[in-house]
Every structure is written in structure tokens, then in C-alpha cells.
Design a protein around this motif. Structure first.
Motif, PDB file in Angstrom:
ATOM      1  N   ASP A  56       0.695  -1.239  -0.478  1.00  0.00           N
ATOM      2  CA  ASP A  56       0.048   0.171  -0.164  1.00  0.00           C
ATOM      3  C   ASP A  56       1.062   1.448   0.011  1.00  0.00           C
ATOM      4  O   ASP A  56       2.448   1.792   1.047  1.00  0.00           O
ATOM      5  CB  ASP A  56      -0.596   0.168   1.266  1.00  0.00           C
ATOM      6  CG  ASP A  56      -2.177   0.551   1.409  1.00  0.00           C
ATOM      7  OD1 ASP A  56      -3.407  -0.099   0.792  1.00  0.00           O
ATOM      8  OD2 ASP A  56      -2.636   2.307   0.579  1.00  0.00           O
ATOM      9  N   ASP A  57       0.169   2.846  -0.622  1.00  0.00           N
ATOM     10  CA  ASP A  57       1.100   3.359  -0.971  1.00  0.00           C
ATOM     11  C   ASP A  57       1.061   4.493   0.201  1.00  0.00           C
ATOM     12  O   ASP A  57       2.242   5.354   0.504  1.00  0.00           O
ATOM     13  CB  ASP A  57       0.950   4.608  -2.200  1.00  0.00           C
ATOM     14  CG  ASP A  57      -0.538   4.631  -1.788  1.00  0.00           C
ATOM     15  OD1 ASP A  57      -1.775   3.757  -1.805  1.00  0.00           O
ATOM     16  OD2 ASP A  57      -1.247   6.096  -2.118  1.00  0.00           O
ATOM     17  N   GLU A  58      -0.242   3.929   1.637  1.00  0.00           N
ATOM     18  CA  GLU A  58       0.087   5.054   2.779  1.00  0.00           C
ATOM     19  C   GLU A  58       0.310   4.190   3.986  1.00  0.00           C
ATOM     20  O   GLU A  58       0.474   2.956   4.032  1.00  0.00           O
ATOM     21  CB  GLU A  58      -1.070   4.769   3.109  1.00  0.00           C
ATOM     22  CG  GLU A  58      -2.412   5.914   1.808  1.00  0.00           C
ATOM     23  CD  GLU A  58      -2.249   7.643   2.505  1.00  0.00           C
ATOM     24  OE1 GLU A  58      -1.389   7.854   3.476  1.00  0.00           O
ATOM     25  OE2 GLU A  58      -1.915   8.592   1.353  1.00  0.00           O
ATOM     26  N   ARG A  99      -0.067   0.349   5.769  1.00  0.00           N
ATOM     27  CA  ARG A  99       0.921  -0.055   6.243  1.00  0.00           C
ATOM     28  C   ARG A  99       0.608  -0.463   7.636  1.00  0.00           C
ATOM     29  O   ARG A  99       0.611  -1.665   8.215  1.00  0.00           O
ATOM     30  CB  ARG A  99       2.107  -0.513   5.380  1.00  0.00           C
ATOM     31  CG  ARG A  99       1.915   0.420   4.293  1.00  0.00           C
ATOM     32  CD  ARG A  99       3.507   0.335   3.286  1.00  0.00           C
ATOM     33  NE  ARG A  99       4.563   1.471   4.079  1.00  0.00           N
ATOM     34  CZ  ARG A  99       4.207   2.421   2.987  1.00  0.00           C
ATOM     35  NH1 ARG A  99       4.490   2.440   2.131  1.00  0.00           N
ATOM     36  NH2 ARG A  99       5.281   3.022   3.448  1.00  0.00           N
ATOM     37  N   LYS A 154       5.867  -0.355  -0.271  1.00  0.00           N
ATOM     38  CA  LYS A 154       4.843   0.946  -0.910  1.00  0.00           C
ATOM     39  C   LYS A 154       4.277   0.629  -2.341  1.00  0.00           C
ATOM     40  O   LYS A 154       3.524   1.229  -2.743  1.00  0.00           O
ATOM     41  CB  LYS A 154       5.232   1.897  -1.164  1.00  0.00           C
ATOM     42  CG  LYS A 154       6.560   2.637  -1.043  1.00  0.00           C
ATOM     43  CD  LYS A 154       7.497   3.462  -0.055  1.00  0.00           C
ATOM     44  CE  LYS A 154       8.600   4.445  -1.479  1.00  0.00           C
ATOM     45  NZ  LYS A 154       9.444   2.942  -1.649  1.00  0.00           N
ATOM     46  N   ASP A 155       4.885  -0.167  -2.759  1.00  0.00           N
ATOM     47  CA  ASP A 155       4.426   0.056  -5.070  1.00  0.00           C
ATOM     48  C   ASP A 155       4.298  -1.517  -5.228  1.00  0.00           C
ATOM     49  O   ASP A 155       5.492  -2.502  -4.898  1.00  0.00           O
ATOM     50  CB  ASP A 155       5.096   1.102  -5.852  1.00  0.00           C
ATOM     51  CG  ASP A 155       6.766   0.868  -5.336  1.00  0.00           C
ATOM     52  OD1 ASP A 155       6.807  -0.767  -5.495  1.00  0.00           O
ATOM     53  OD2 ASP A 155       7.476   1.530  -5.444  1.00  0.00           O
ATOM     54  N   ASP A 182      -3.327  -2.946  -3.059  1.00  0.00           N
ATOM     55  CA  ASP A 182      -3.736  -1.558  -3.208  1.00  0.00           C
ATOM     56  C   ASP A 182      -3.894  -1.992  -4.636  1.00  0.00           C
ATOM     57  O   ASP A 182      -2.823  -2.093  -5.648  1.00  0.00           O
ATOM     58  CB  ASP A 182      -2.754  -0.445  -2.710  1.00  0.00           C
ATOM     59  CG  ASP A 182      -4.185   0.561  -3.019  1.00  0.00           C
ATOM     60  OD1 ASP A 182      -5.459   0.382  -2.804  1.00  0.00           O
ATOM     61  OD2 ASP A 182      -3.552   1.943  -2.801  1.00  0.00           O
ATOM     62  N   ILE A 198      -2.165   2.688  -6.582  1.00  0.00           N
ATOM     63  CA  ILE A 198      -0.615   3.485  -6.390  1.00  0.00           C
ATOM     64  C   ILE A 198      -0.349   4.549  -7.264  1.00  0.00           C
ATOM     65  O   ILE A 198       0.384   3.738  -8.103  1.00  0.00           O
ATOM     66  CB  ILE A 198       0.333   2.265  -6.036  1.00  0.00           C
ATOM     67  CG1 ILE A 198      -0.219   1.065  -5.801  1.00  0.00           C
ATOM     68  CG2 ILE A 198       1.525   2.357  -5.734  1.00  0.00           C
ATOM     69  CD1 ILE A 198       0.091   0.552  -4.053  1.00  0.00           C
ATOM     70  N   GLY A 246       2.956   4.576  -9.532  1.00  0.00           N
ATOM     71  CA  GLY A 246       3.504   3.234  -9.083  1.00  0.00           C
ATOM     72  C   GLY A 246       2.576   2.273  -9.741  1.00  0.00           C
ATOM     73  O   GLY A 246       1.742   2.349 -10.694  1.00  0.00           O
TER      74      GLY A 246
END
Ligand SMILES: Nc1ncnc2c1ncn2[C@@H]1O[C@H](COP(=O)(O)OP(=O)(O)OP(=O)(O)O)[C@@H](O)[C@H]1O
Ligand SMILES: [Mg+2]
Length: 517
Positions: free
Chosen positions: A396-398, A402, A420-421, A445, A448, A451
Motif C-alpha cells: 500500500d502506498d500509505e 501499512r 509501498k508499490d 492496493d 498506487i 507506481g
């Protein structure tokens, strides 16, 4: 003598030609699809075609000789005055006929018979563009909704991430505390409120973005009683719910049907500020081909949601399903528009009847599966957390998401790695394959920013390991990929914001699937 007879022949020829011309003019005048009217130089109506009578909603007798300077709006009088003084004038706007009272949206040209001379007779050709204007308005509405959709889509992503942080932490706190702890109740209330905030965001998205229903077999008994008790909490409205156990189940998107019920119940509650009765009844029905509601033939369920509230005026009744139509100070007017679009998408029908001062009844028809499922669809009882083993990768990018996912999953007994990606996820997954410590599942997710998102990442991971167990996570429960996750190679889907139970459910569904294979 010879010259005289030639003159007569010529005159006769000219007269004949004039008669012919007059005849042709008459045909054009009478059969024109436009309304045509002639005013004499004083503004009196002296000639017109049937289309004009129709457009004015008037009669030949009332129109003939009518002084067109006596208009209901100064604007129209001014236009006719200008035309009588030799000017060509065009008009487009709403017009209410003085003799017939009919209101239309007109577009027309007022032509002086001798342009530049004053006064002159005037011939006006008018077109009724009421339908065209209505269509334009509809289009504007759709465009407005599209921009609203863009805005909602933009906000929803961030909003859901924040809610995920809140909800995840709340549900986590609940399991950390002793079940008897005094904080359990307020935490549960806070979690419910967060759920409601998430539903509101989804409501806007469902309406604005459309989206395919995520269909499964749904039994309505529990759905209705949950919606009634949740929506009428603290209200002085008395609910009477009569849903027979024989009511057939439907194949529907449970979340979306809940939204419809919630919206109708909230509206009913708001229509009865001094209290009243909300009666919900359900029954099975069947529709034959070529029925008056244009519904497909087959079994249906019918729900009647009746309130004893203020009722709806005939004027409002025509507009209540329109987006943005609201008579409430803080209403968005999206409640019924959303309900309408959801029912449409389920190939059903929603209608309303109302008596002012006595109450309203909303009727919903939805295709059913033709049998009831009894208690089959009752949710699995809350189980005590049994530690699971295995390692899970969360993408997840957040950071906030995470963190909470990691905390919850570790608590549930999993080893957790976060990234994150998509690029990182692919690398980590390949490394896990090489070291023979493959992840039990990857939760990723869908979007992204900047990404590789879930859909692309899934392709890469499945290319290296077709047996990978991938779970898509998104704030858009109506997203096509979330609704059809299997088609994209995912084994499960989880919608943000999520809590511990959502994780438990999706992981047990995935492990059930693993067991099936
Ligand atoms: N049960 C009802 N009784 C009386 N009027 C109703 C009822 N349901 C809907 N209406 C009328 O229809 C309008 C539109 O309803 P809708 O649910 O779409 O929007 P809203 O309730 O005004 O706003 P929101 O749902 O966003 O809070 C309401 O403003 C109200 O005038
Ligand atoms: Mg409403």
C-alpha cells in the motif's frame, strides 16, 4: 384588336401564375412543421396555421384578430413592435400563450413583410423546442454528475485511507482490551460511526461512478431488520416489519441494496419528525413477458416501504428521483437518485405513491432467485482469534495503512512484510519464491499513484507463481476489478476501510479456496 387580345392573354397568364404562387405559399404555410403566424401592421393576428393553434394551446376563434401587443411579457411585446417597424427579430425563450395559457420553449424568427418599412405586416415562423431544452437540461445534469464523480473519486481515495487508519485502530483496540472493559462500548460505537462515514463515501461513489454490482445471493430478512434497527435508533418512529420467511432470496450487491434500504428508511424517518409508523412488507411476485413495467419475465420480490409522514406534493413527486432534488435544508438530494440507479442496475423497478399529509409508499421490485435460502446467509458467528501461521505481504502506498494492516495481521498470527508499490512487491515475492518461503497471501492496493498498482502487479506475480494467493484491496467497492476479482487472478477482495473481522473473513475465504484447490 390583335394587341388587346395579347394583353388579355398575358394578364390571364399572370393571374394564373399568381394563383399558382398563392397556392404554393398556402401549402407551405399550412403544412409547415413550424408554427406560422401573420400579424397586420397594427399587430393584429390575421392568419396562422394549425401548428400555431396547437403551439398556443388555443382556438382559431380566440386567436383570430387578437392584438399581439397585449403580451404577458414586455419582452415579447417589444419583439413584435420591432418587427412591425421593419426589423428582422429572432427570439429564443420560454413563452406563455395569452389566449391558451400554454407554456412552451420557443425559437423563432419575426420577419417584416416589407423589411425596412414601418409599419409593415409581419410573418413569424416559430418552433417548439421544449423537448430539446429538456434534453439539454438532462445532458447538463449528466455533465454535472460526471464532474461530481471526478471530485468524489478524488476525495474518496484519501478519505477511505484515513478511515482505514481509524477503523483498523479501533477494531484493534477492541481486541486488545478485555471483553468486559468499559471502553468496549464506546469503541464499538466509534467503529460503527466510521462504518457509516465509509458508507456515505461509497454512496457518493456508487451514484457518481456507476459501477457494476458485486452480486451474490442475498436474503433480505436480516438485511431489512438490521437496516431498520440501525437507521431508526433513537427515533420515535415505530417500525412494523413483515417479511415472511418464504420471501425469495435475490442475487444482488448486498452493500448497494443496504444503501437503498437505508436511504428509504432515513427519508421515512425524516418525514415523520413527530413520530409515526414505518411499515415494511415483502412478498413474492412473478412477472409475465410484456408486462406494463417493462420488466423481464420471471420471479421477483416486492417490498413496500410505507410511512405515515408528511407526504409528497404532486409537484415534487415528479422530481424526487432526480439527482440534487431536495426539499431539506441540509439534504444533498442524492439519496433517492442513488436508490434509483442501484435498482436500475439490478434490473428492478422503484416507484412511489403518496398522499400529502397522510404518508408515502415506496415500492421496490427486484428479480429473485425463485427460492428462499432460510438462514443460510446468516454471517458466521464471531470466532475467537485463532493464530494463523504463514507470512503475508502487504502493498500500500500509505504508511498509515501499512502500519495498521501490519499490526492487525501480526495480531492474527501472521508474519508481515510491507511494501509501498508494485515493483517492490514483485521483487519481494520473487525473493520469497527463491528462498522457498513463499508468502501465504499478498494483499495489494489497487491504485498506487505514480507506481505499479494491484492489477499489473498481480499479472507479474502470477507469471512467476500461478498458485499465488492475491487479495485486492481498494476503497472502491464498486470497482470492476473488485467486483470481478477472480477474473483478474485475485483470490479475494477487501474494501477499505477495513477492520479485523474483514481481514479474518477475506483470509479464511482465501484459505478455503486454497483447501478447495
Ligand atoms: N418518505 C418521504 N416522505 C416525504 N418526502 C420524501 C420522502 N422521501 C423522499 N422525499 C422527498 O424527496 C426528496 C429527495 O429525497 P432524497 O433522499 O433524494 O434527498 P434528501 O433526503 O433531500 O437528501 P439526502 O438523502 O441527501 O439527505 C426529499 O427532499 C423529500 O422532499
Ligand atoms: Mg434522503
Amino acid at each position: 384588336m390583335a394587341g388587346y387580345s395579347i394583353d388579355i392573354t398575358k394578364r390571364k397568364q399572370i393571374e394564373e401564375a399568381l394563383r399558382e404562387s398563392e397556392k404554393r405559399y398556402r401549402i407551405i404555410f399550412e403544412r409547415s412543421p413550424l408554427a406560422v403566424v401573420r400579424f397586420d401592421s397594427e399587430g393584429l393576428i390575421v392568419d396562422f396555421n394549425d401548428r400555431f393553434i396547437d403551439m398556443m394551446g388555443s382556438t382559431r376563434e380566440k386567436l383570430l384578430g387578437f392584438n399581439s401587443m397585449k403580451q404577458s411579457t414586455p419582452e415579447m411585446s417589444e419583439i413584435i413592435k420591432k418587427a412591425l417597424s421593419g426589423e428582422i427579430v429572432s427570439y429564443e425563450g420560454s413563452y406563455t400563450s395569452v389566449t391558451g395559457g400554454k407554456t412552451t420553449f420557443l425559437r423563432g424568427l419575426f420577419n417584416p413583410v416589407t423589411p425596412g418599412h414601418s409599419p409593415t405586416d409581419v410573418i413569424a415562423a416559430l418552433e417548439d423546442i421544449t423537448e430539446l431544452k429538456k434534453h439539454e437540461k438532462e445532458q447538463q445534469k449528466i455533465e454535472k454528475l460526471e464532474s461530481l464523480g471526478l471530485l468524489a473519486g478524488g476525495i474518496a481515495h484519501d478519505f477511505n485511507n484515513i478511515l482505514t487508519g481509524i477503523m483498523g485502530n479501533l477494531s484493534f483496540s477492541k481486541v486488545l482490551l478485555n471483553t468486559e472493559h468499559r471502553a468496549q462500548k464506546p469503541l464499538a460505537e466509534a467503529e460503527k460511526a466510521t462504518r457509516r462515514a465509509a458508507e456515505l463515501a461509497q454512496q457518493l461513489l456508487t451514484f457518481a461512478k456507476g459501477g457494476e454490482p458485486n452480486k451474490k445471493v442475498v436474503s433480505l430478512q436480516r438485511l431489512i431488520s438490521d437496516a431498520v434497527s440501525f437507521m431508526l435508533r433513537g427515533s420515535n418512529v415505530k417500525p412494523i416489519v413483515t417479511i415472511p420467511t418464504s420471501l425469495h432470496a435475490i442475487r444482488a450487491d448486498e452493500g448497494q441494496i443496504c444503501q437503498v434500504l437505508n436511504n428509504l428508511i432515513i427519508n421515512a424517518d425524516q418525514a415523520m419528525p413527530g413520530g409515526g409508523t414505518l411499515t415494511i412488507t415483502g412478498r413474492n411476485e412473478a412477472f409475465q413477458p410484456a408486462n406494463s413495467l417493462h420488466l423481464g419475465a420471471g420471479p421477483y420480490i416486492r417490498l413496500d416501504i410505507h410511512d405515515t409522514g408528511c407526504g409528497i406534493s404532486p409537484d415534487s413527486l415528479a422530481k424526487i428521483f432526480d439527482p440534487y432534488f431536495s426539499t431539506k435544508i441540509s439534504g444533498t438530494g442524492l439519496g433517492l437518485a442513488t436508490a434509483y440507479s442501484i435498482i436500475q442496475r439490478h434490473k428492478g423497478h422503484i416507484s412511489v405513491s403518496s398522499t400529502i399529509g397522510a404518508g408515502s409508499t415506496f415500492t421496490i421490485l427486484l428479480p429473485s432467485i425463485g427460492t428462499s435460502v432460510g438462514e443460510m446467509s446468516v454471517e458466521a458467528k464471531e470466532t475467537t482469534v485463532s493464530p494463523k501461521s504463514g507470512s503475508i505481504l502487504v502493498m500500500d502506498d500509505e504508511q498509515m495503512i501499512r502500519d495498521i494492516a501490519e499490526q492487525i495481521l501480526s495480531f492474527l498470527g501472521y508474519e508481515v512484510t510491507t511494501c509501498k508499490d508494485g515493483e517492490e512487491a514483485i521483487k519481494l515475492y520473487r525473493a520469497s519464491l527463491e528462498s522457498h518461503k513463499t508468502y501465504a497471501a499478498v494483499i495489494m492496493d489497487l491504485t498506487i499513484p505514480g507506481g505499479l498498482g494491484g492489477k499489473e502487479t498481480a499479472k507479474h506475480i502470477l507469471a512467476s507463481d500461478p498458485a499465488a494467493h492475491l487479495i485486492v484491496s481498494s476503497g472502491y467497492s464498486n470497482d470492476h476489478i473488485v467486483a470481478n476479482f477472480r477474473r483478474y487472478g485475485f483470490s479475494g477482495a477487501i474494501t477499505k476501510p477495513y477492520n479485523i473481522d474483514d481481514f479474518k473473513k477475506v483470509l479464511s475465504a482465501v484459505s478455503a479456496r486454497i483447501a478447495e484447490l
